[in-house]
Design an enzyme around this catalytic site. Structure first.
Site, mmCIF file in Angstrom:
data_model
loop_
_atom_site.group_PDB
_atom_site.id
_atom_site.type_symbol
_atom_site.label_atom_id
_atom_site.label_comp_id
_atom_site.label_asym_id
_atom_site.label_seq_id
_atom_site.Cartn_x
_atom_site.Cartn_y
_atom_site.Cartn_z
ATOM 1 N N ASP A 46 10.548 0.163 -0.372
ATOM 2 C CA ASP A 46 10.365 -1.282 -0.218
ATOM 3 C C ASP A 46 11.555 -2.097 -0.736
ATOM 4 O O ASP A 46 11.632 -3.305 -0.514
ATOM 5 C CB ASP A 46 9.083 -1.729 -0.929
ATOM 6 C CG ASP A 46 8.989 -1.168 -2.338
ATOM 7 O OD1 ASP A 46 9.936 -1.370 -3.128
ATOM 8 O OD2 ASP A 46 7.977 -0.521 -2.668
ATOM 9 N N PRO A 56 0.819 -1.208 0.000
ATOM 10 C CA PRO A 56 0.000 0.000 0.000
ATOM 11 C C PRO A 56 0.853 1.258 0.000
ATOM 12 O O PRO A 56 2.022 1.223 0.371
ATOM 13 C CB PRO A 56 -0.801 -0.109 1.306
ATOM 14 C CG PRO A 56 -0.096 -1.101 2.142
ATOM 15 C CD PRO A 56 0.842 -1.892 1.287
ATOM 16 N N ASP A 57 0.268 2.346 -0.462
ATOM 17 C CA ASP A 57 0.963 3.629 -0.457
ATOM 18 C C ASP A 57 1.048 4.117 0.988
ATOM 19 O O ASP A 57 0.046 4.419 1.614
ATOM 20 C CB ASP A 57 0.170 4.626 -1.321
ATOM 21 C CG ASP A 57 0.861 5.975 -1.410
ATOM 22 O OD1 ASP A 57 1.861 6.185 -0.703
ATOM 23 O OD2 ASP A 57 0.387 6.812 -2.194
ATOM 24 N N PHE A 58 2.284 4.199 1.522
ATOM 25 C CA PHE A 58 2.455 4.572 2.935
ATOM 26 C C PHE A 58 1.872 5.935 3.260
ATOM 27 O O PHE A 58 1.434 6.188 4.360
ATOM 28 C CB PHE A 58 3.941 4.653 3.307
ATOM 29 C CG PHE A 58 4.662 3.388 3.084
ATOM 30 C CD1 PHE A 58 4.307 2.248 3.759
ATOM 31 C CD2 PHE A 58 5.716 3.324 2.188
ATOM 32 C CE1 PHE A 58 4.983 1.069 3.548
ATOM 33 C CE2 PHE A 58 6.390 2.155 1.968
ATOM 34 C CZ PHE A 58 6.016 1.026 2.646
ATOM 35 N N ARG A 59 1.966 6.821 2.285
ATOM 36 C CA ARG A 59 1.589 8.189 2.589
ATOM 37 C C ARG A 59 0.084 8.406 2.533
ATOM 38 O O ARG A 59 -0.398 9.469 2.860
ATOM 39 C CB ARG A 59 2.329 9.150 1.656
ATOM 40 C CG ARG A 59 3.792 9.287 2.041
ATOM 41 C CD ARG A 59 4.559 10.198 1.129
ATOM 42 N NE ARG A 59 4.612 9.685 -0.230
ATOM 43 C CZ ARG A 59 3.937 10.187 -1.236
ATOM 44 N NH1 ARG A 59 3.186 11.227 -1.059
ATOM 45 N NH2 ARG A 59 4.032 9.656 -2.422
ATOM 46 N N HIS A 74 14.172 8.302 -1.129
ATOM 47 C CA HIS A 74 13.622 8.365 0.226
ATOM 48 C C HIS A 74 14.280 7.335 1.142
ATOM 49 O O HIS A 74 13.729 6.959 2.164
ATOM 50 C CB HIS A 74 12.102 8.204 0.195
ATOM 51 C CG HIS A 74 11.417 9.351 -0.503
ATOM 52 N ND1 HIS A 74 10.070 9.384 -0.750
ATOM 53 C CD2 HIS A 74 11.919 10.513 -1.018
ATOM 54 C CE1 HIS A 74 9.768 10.517 -1.379
ATOM 55 N NE2 HIS A 74 10.870 11.206 -1.561
ATOM 56 N N ASN A 120 10.242 4.867 -3.604
ATOM 57 C CA ASN A 120 9.762 3.752 -2.787
ATOM 58 C C ASN A 120 10.840 3.279 -1.815
ATOM 59 O O ASN A 120 12.030 3.330 -2.118
ATOM 60 C CB ASN A 120 9.328 2.602 -3.697
ATOM 61 C CG ASN A 120 8.224 3.040 -4.645
ATOM 62 O OD1 ASN A 120 7.479 3.964 -4.342
ATOM 63 N ND2 ASN A 120 8.132 2.392 -5.789
#
Ligand SMILES: [Zn+2]
Length: 373
Positions: free
Chosen positions: A205, A129-132, A222, A203
């Site tokens: 991940d 999922p998109d963390f933000r 990031h 990302n």
């Protein structure tokens, strides 16, 4: 209901000549001798702050940066075929490019310094999922920790007070051992064919690495879990050192000073990794820019899409029309909207790489199966 207040972001960390020198060594390693790198004198202008700042302010700074730091502005010399397609040399014919044209440029090796920018949209097909996004299921797992707002999980002040939510998230990412998808492997194939100049990812991940793209080709803007640092004595650790603790819900501590060891994920207000500065060399050299699965909303990442030369084609494969593609389109822009996996598969098909990509995926999947056994 909690009020989702976005934290104020400030830190623009100035870069000193020392930072540049070590980065410059890396850049010249990549480019070979004789390349005119950035001038260390101009580096104090570099803005490298992060996350969640919407749009514009850095666009100006990056423009200044790109005109200033690249200094002599060596013109990029395209191959003859590319020159005719790019219409350089006074050819004013401005035909709209299509996805097919991009495929042909790559096939003809008229584009062989491809810079790629990716975001959360390339990881969602892997189930991440998109963390933000406050709506993502991830945050609901963290409610027990009383996060004041979702983004607090990536804030240093909150982390120093309570690092548990962040490590819970880290554990979740680690234990689920997500796998790269067809998009990651397409980028790996681009690298295998010697066409990838650099992959800039937002990302965290690490799936780009898992897909087999070497770290030298990556800029993890990031940060990543590949390394970690003691928050007190700043001692560096290999990322893998934290997992024994994290998987049993223990906060990883520095063996020297007992400070909390934090993976090198860039938190709000922290400086971007030093490697991010490679953009000042990479983007002016690029002969094709691919942008996949990103909303281009986070600065300074977003403004990079404007840092390639105006004659360079930019291909956006994304769910929506975003960023400069919407508000400042260029004549060489190609936009493939809709599902990102489908868009990439379409490009792969036009390139005639479908079978090769399937073979690569099969081979790498077997490797990961053996790893997870
Ligand atoms: Zn320490």
């Amino acid at each position: 209901m909690a009020r989702w207040a976005r934290p104020a972001l400030s830190a623009f960390r100035p870069w000193g000549p020392a930072g540049w020198r070590s980065l410059y060594t890396e850049v010249t390693d990549v480019l070979g001798e004789g390349h005119q790198g950035p001038s260390p004198g101009r580096t104090d202008m570099v803005a490298t702050s992060l996350w969640g700042v919407k749009k514009a302010p850095c666009a100006v700074e990056l423009a200044v940066l790109n005109s200033g730091i690249t200094g002599g502005r060596r013109p990029i010399s395209f191959s003859a075929s590319a020159s005719s397609i790019f219409g350089s040399g006074g050819n004013s014919k401005k035909e709209k490019l299509l996805l097919q044209d991009i495929a042909e440029l790559i096939q003809a090796r008229a584009c062989q310094r491809v810079v790629v920018m990716v975001g959360a949209g390339i990881s969602t097909p892997s189930g991440i999922p998109d963390f933000r996004s406050p709506r993502s299921g991830l945050y609901s797992n963290l409610q027990q920790y009383d996060l004041p707002y979702p983004e607090a999980i990536f804030e240093l002040t909150f982390f120093s007070h309570n690092p548990k939510p962040f490590f819970t998230l880290a554990k979740e990412l680690y234990l689920r051992s997500y796998r790269p998808n067809v998009i990651h492997y397409f980028l790996r194939l681009l690298h295998d064919k010697g066409l990838l100049l650099r992959l800039y990812t937002q990302n965290i991940d690490g799936l780009e690495r898992v897909s087999g793209i070497p770290a030298s080709k990556l800029v993890e803007a990031h940060g990543s879990f590949a390394s970690a640092t003691c928050t007190v004595c700043r001692r560096p650790f290999p990322g893998k050192d934290i997992w024994a603790d994290v998987t049993v819900d223990r906060i990883p501590r520095c063996p020297v000073c007992t400070g909390v060891v934090k993976p090198d994920i860039v938190f709000f207000g922290e400086a971007l990794p030093q490697r991010f500065l490679m953009h000042v060399v990479d983007f002016p050299m690029a002969d094709l820019l691919l942008i996949l699965g990103t909303s281009l909303e986070v600065e300074p990442f977003a403004s990079l899409s404007e840092a390639v030369q105006s004659s360079v084609p930019r291909l956006l494969i994304n769910r929506d029309l975003v960023g400069p593609f919407a508000w400042r389109p260029r004549s060489r822009d190609v936009v493939q909207l809709g599902d990102v996996v489908h868009g990439v598969e379409r490009l792969v098909e036009l390139l005639g790489w479908t079978e090769e990509l399937q073979d690569l995926i099969q081979q790498e999947t077997e490797k990961l199966n053996r790893r997870d056994r």
